[in-house]
Design a protein around this motif. Structure first.
Motif, mmCIF file in Angstrom:
data_model
loop_
_atom_site.group_PDB
_atom_site.id
_atom_site.type_symbol
_atom_site.label_atom_id
_atom_site.label_comp_id
_atom_site.label_asym_id
_atom_site.label_seq_id
_atom_site.Cartn_x
_atom_site.Cartn_y
_atom_site.Cartn_z
ATOM 1 N N PRO A 20 0.643 -1.145 -0.052
ATOM 2 C CA PRO A 20 -0.028 -0.001 -0.075
ATOM 3 C C PRO A 20 1.030 1.379 0.006
ATOM 4 O O PRO A 20 0.399 2.124 -0.748
ATOM 5 N N ALA A 22 3.725 2.103 -1.351
ATOM 6 C CA ALA A 22 4.037 2.076 -2.735
ATOM 7 C C ALA A 22 3.159 2.424 -3.731
ATOM 8 O O ALA A 22 3.101 3.565 -4.254
ATOM 9 N N PHE A 44 2.262 -11.246 -7.183
ATOM 10 C CA PHE A 44 0.820 -10.728 -6.635
ATOM 11 C C PHE A 44 -0.208 -11.630 -7.077
ATOM 12 O O PHE A 44 0.015 -11.789 -8.314
ATOM 13 N N ARG A 46 -0.078 -11.959 -2.884
ATOM 14 C CA ARG A 46 0.608 -12.561 -2.075
ATOM 15 C C ARG A 46 -0.074 -12.349 -0.554
ATOM 16 O O ARG A 46 -0.675 -11.153 -0.268
ATOM 17 N N ILE A 49 -0.826 -9.468 6.387
ATOM 18 C CA ILE A 49 -1.821 -9.033 7.355
ATOM 19 C C ILE A 49 -1.851 -7.596 7.313
ATOM 20 O O ILE A 49 -1.239 -6.814 6.753
ATOM 21 N N PHE A 309 6.709 1.097 12.447
ATOM 22 C CA PHE A 309 5.565 0.591 13.007
ATOM 23 C C PHE A 309 5.429 0.168 14.483
ATOM 24 O O PHE A 309 6.553 -0.177 15.071
ATOM 25 N N VAL A 318 -1.851 0.911 7.672
ATOM 26 C CA VAL A 318 -2.226 1.365 6.285
ATOM 27 C C VAL A 318 -2.560 2.751 6.381
ATOM 28 O O VAL A 318 -2.246 3.422 5.245
ATOM 29 N N PHE A 319 -3.101 3.190 7.357
ATOM 30 C CA PHE A 319 -3.368 4.646 7.538
ATOM 31 C C PHE A 319 -2.068 5.500 7.351
ATOM 32 O O PHE A 319 -2.027 6.327 6.550
HETATM 33 C C1 LIG Z 1 -0.061 -8.562 13.692
HETATM 34 C C2 LIG Z 1 -0.549 -7.144 12.595
HETATM 35 C C3 LIG Z 1 -1.574 -6.907 12.325
HETATM 36 C C4 LIG Z 1 -1.801 -5.435 11.887
HETATM 37 N N1 LIG Z 1 -3.260 -5.139 11.526
HETATM 38 C C5 LIG Z 1 -3.363 -4.142 10.727
HETATM 39 C C6 LIG Z 1 -4.689 -3.521 10.477
HETATM 40 O O1 LIG Z 1 -5.672 -4.515 10.958
HETATM 41 N N2 LIG Z 1 -4.873 -2.557 9.788
HETATM 42 C C7 LIG Z 1 -3.787 -1.796 9.352
HETATM 43 O O2 LIG Z 1 -3.977 -0.721 8.959
HETATM 44 N N3 LIG Z 1 -2.626 -2.266 9.394
HETATM 45 C C8 LIG Z 1 -2.325 -3.401 10.155
HETATM 46 N N4 LIG Z 1 -1.103 -3.765 10.285
HETATM 47 C C9 LIG Z 1 -0.006 -3.096 9.633
HETATM 48 C C10 LIG Z 1 0.089 -3.186 8.195
HETATM 49 O O3 LIG Z 1 0.375 -4.764 8.109
HETATM 50 C C11 LIG Z 1 1.457 -2.494 7.520
HETATM 51 O O4 LIG Z 1 1.315 -1.324 8.111
HETATM 52 C C12 LIG Z 1 1.184 -2.178 6.141
HETATM 53 O O5 LIG Z 1 1.051 -3.505 5.334
HETATM 54 C C13 LIG Z 1 2.459 -1.547 5.752
HETATM 55 O O6 LIG Z 1 2.368 -1.224 4.321
HETATM 56 P P1 LIG Z 1 3.750 -0.982 3.485
HETATM 57 O O7 LIG Z 1 3.435 -0.883 2.079
HETATM 58 O O8 LIG Z 1 4.615 -0.065 4.341
HETATM 59 O O9 LIG Z 1 4.495 -2.462 3.616
HETATM 60 P P2 LIG Z 1 4.129 -4.047 3.146
HETATM 61 O O10 LIG Z 1 2.503 -4.041 2.893
HETATM 62 O O11 LIG Z 1 4.649 -4.822 3.878
HETATM 63 O O12 LIG Z 1 4.575 -3.827 1.440
HETATM 64 C C14 LIG Z 1 6.051 -3.779 1.278
HETATM 65 C C15 LIG Z 1 6.548 -4.630 0.029
HETATM 66 O O13 LIG Z 1 7.600 -4.314 -0.234
HETATM 67 C C16 LIG Z 1 8.274 -5.676 -0.937
HETATM 68 N N5 LIG Z 1 9.700 -5.624 -0.677
HETATM 69 C C17 LIG Z 1 10.268 -5.610 0.427
HETATM 70 N N6 LIG Z 1 11.739 -5.553 0.359
HETATM 71 C C18 LIG Z 1 11.791 -5.670 -1.202
HETATM 72 C C19 LIG Z 1 13.017 -5.469 -2.149
HETATM 73 N N7 LIG Z 1 14.273 -5.537 -1.573
HETATM 74 N N8 LIG Z 1 12.748 -5.262 -3.454
HETATM 75 C C20 LIG Z 1 11.362 -5.333 -3.754
HETATM 76 N N9 LIG Z 1 10.516 -5.236 -2.821
HETATM 77 C C21 LIG Z 1 10.433 -5.551 -1.641
HETATM 78 C C22 LIG Z 1 7.412 -6.605 -0.167
HETATM 79 O O14 LIG Z 1 7.289 -7.945 -0.804
HETATM 80 C C23 LIG Z 1 6.015 -6.161 -0.038
HETATM 81 O O15 LIG Z 1 5.285 -6.524 -0.806
HETATM 82 C C24 LIG Z 1 -0.893 -4.940 11.163
HETATM 83 C C25 LIG Z 1 0.716 -5.269 11.431
HETATM 84 C C26 LIG Z 1 0.688 -6.402 12.085
HETATM 85 C C27 LIG Z 1 2.225 -6.970 12.345
#
Ligand SMILES: Cc1cc2nc3c(=O)[nH]c(=O)nc-3n(C[C@H](O)[C@H](O)[C@H](O)COP(=O)(O)OP(=O)(O)OC[C@H]3O[C@@H](n4cnc5c(N)ncnc54)[C@H](O)[C@@H]3O)c2cc1C
Length: 436
Positions: A20, A22, A44, A46, A49, A309, A318-319
């Motif tokens: 999200p 990205a 994807f 994938r 959580i 986090f 996600v917020f």
């Molecule tokens: C137990 C738990 C419960 C949660 N529940 C909630 C909830 O109910 N609601 C909520 O809003 N949030 C929740 N969260 C938090 C939420 O999961 C994350 O905050 C959110 O997914 C962050 O989004 P992001 O895009 O930063 O990272 P991600 O969603 O993790 O995306 C990162 C992406 O980067 C890719 N990546 C990583 N390294 C590389 C690399 N070197 N090269 C290429 N690609 C790479 C990965 O494959 C991945 O697809 C929870 C977290 C935990 C631990």
């Protein structure tokens, strides 16, 4: 492209990660006419959580014109969160609300999402609107006179060097730029020793009528809690969060532990799970609480989990990804537009705003764990509007710190043992947990 995978093309923006943070960054950049390249290593859909979205995320999705598609995918509608006290009888309710520019607070709704499908949908939307996507693993940064100017990517066709003016780290908990030594180190967060153990079930009893899509949180005692998040007409995401030690000492397997805890954590939860069937393997998340300092600089900026986090209790993950994406896109537009920009860190303002908002929510969460009853009183009575504001996304300097947040900070300072300088994250993860 040369024989060594070195491209002479320079992109304005390259984004590492396709979650999200990205996709939202890409969608906001595209609104400014900037077409980023996204590098994601996974195919994807994938599993991921993080299924419960706040009202603010719902608003952002609507602003991006995605409401009809989300409705067509039948993601459950969330009106709010009910938090159950330890005995399963007391509850408090946090509605999904929206604060309008004129100050009015009105009810709204948001969604609960299956993240595999949601993340794929966001990524595909970004590509359909003009972003490019490369499947590959970013494994090194390129630098020019100290500034980041690109990324090395391992792809199925071989290694590639991708040059850019701005590199966005949206790699989530993998904290790509921290691992590369570009940012400050990754420091342990307050809830670093917690572990989440979770799965999906059918047959769980939901609330009736409009309330059937709501999030339920079940409190047992400090740092022991469970979530209940409807993610389709039939499936519910359920998970327990406890101190890692509590799990290790139980001597149980993940599956045994989850089933046992679901039966004993809170009577109101047990009553909803009498006839459940598990539909997914049991998974874990541990060591998920951390903070990366100095997460922006010349040529780079981190968004979402790639720099911080705290704790999943109030679903702010996600917020922050969505809000920081919006802020980052505006800052990137300004930096790209001003070719004369030479400050040491052109994203310093963005970084300060992100830290400010993340700290407001960290304080709210810390206060909830230290003073659950006072939190309940404030959320329901004395500071209802101000706490609702936090949940409605008003966490940045224009609206904070409110009297509620100041009160929480005053009370926390009285009881908080001064925190030692956080240790860098590294060794010390529970081996049984980090394997999953
Ligand atoms: C137990 C738990 C419960 C949660 N529940 C909630 C909830 O109910 N609601 C909520 O809003 N949030 C929740 N969260 C938090 C939420 O999961 C994350 O905050 C959110 O997914 C962050 O989004 P992001 O895009 O930063 O990272 P991600 O969603 O993790 O995306 C990162 C992406 O980067 C890719 N990546 C990583 N390294 C590389 C690399 N070197 N090269 C290429 N690609 C790479 C990965 O494959 C991945 O697809 C929870 C977290 C935990 C631990």
């Amino acid at each position: 492209m040369t024989a060594h995978g070195r491209s002479n093309v320079q992109h304005d923006v390259v984004i590492v990660g396709g979650g999200p943070a990205a996709s939202f960054t890409a969608l906001f950049l595209l609104q400014q006419g900037i077409r980023p390249l996204i590098v994601e290593r996974e195919s994807f859909p994938r599993f991921h959580i993080g299924e419960s979205l706040t009202g603010e995320v719902g608003g952002i999705l609507r602003d991006l014109g995605l409401e009809a598609e989300l409705a067509a995918r039948r993601f459950p509608i969330k009106h709010g969160v009910t938090v159950y006290g330890a005995k399963g009888t007391n509850t408090f309710w946090v509605p999904v609300m929206r604060r309008h520019h004129d100050g009015d607070l009105t009810s709204t709704t948001t969604w609960q999402v299956r993240r595999d499908e949601f993340d794929q949908f966001l990524l595909e939307t970004a590509v359909a609107r003009g972003a490019s996507l490369v499947k590959g693993d970013a494994d090194g940064v390129l630098r020019d006179a100290g500034a980041v100017c690109g990324v090395r990517v391992k792809t199925a066709e071989g290694p590639r060097e991708v040059r850019c003016r701005i590199l966005v780290d949206a790699s989530g908990q993998k904290t790509f730029l921290a691992n590369q030594g570009v940012t400050g180190p990754k420091l342990r967060g307050t809830y670093e020793k917690q572990v989440g153990i979770f799965s999906r079930v059918t047959g769980a009893v939901r609330d009736p009528g409009d309330a059937e899509g709501n999030t339920l949180i079940f409190y047992q005692e400090k740092h022991h809690w469970a979530w209940f998040i409807p993610i389709s007409d039939t499936e519910t995401s359920i998970g327990v969060v406890v101190p890692g030690e509590h799990f290790s000492r139980s001597g149980k397997s993940l599956e045994e532990f989850l089933e046992w805890k679901l039966r004993h954590l809170n009577p109101a939860l047990t009553a909803r799970l009498e006839t459940i069937t598990f539909t997914e393997p049991v998974r874990t998340a541990s060591n998920y609480s951390y903070q990366v300092k100095d997460f922006t600089g010349p040529g780079f900026v981190c968004v979402g989990d790639s720099h911080r986090f705290t704790d999943p209790i109030f679903s702010f993950g996600v917020f922050f990804s969505a809000n920081e994406a919006k802020l980052a896109a505006a800052a990137i537009r300004d930096v790209l537009a001003d070719a004369t920009e030479r400050s040491a860190d052109p994203f310093a303002g963005y970084e300060a705003t992100c830290d400010f908002g993340q700290q407001v929510i960290q304080d709210v969460i810390d206060f909830f764990w230290e003073y659950p009853l006072a939190f309940q009183m404030m959320a329901h009575k004395s500071h209802k509007g101000e706490i609702t504001d936090c949940f409605a996304g008003r966490v940045y300097p224009a609206h904070q710190p409110s009297e509620a947040v100041l009160t929480m900070r005053r009370m926390l300072q009285r009881v908080r043992t001064p925190r030692a300088v956080p240790e860098p994250v590294g060794a010390g993860s529970h081996p049984a947990l980090s394997a999953r």
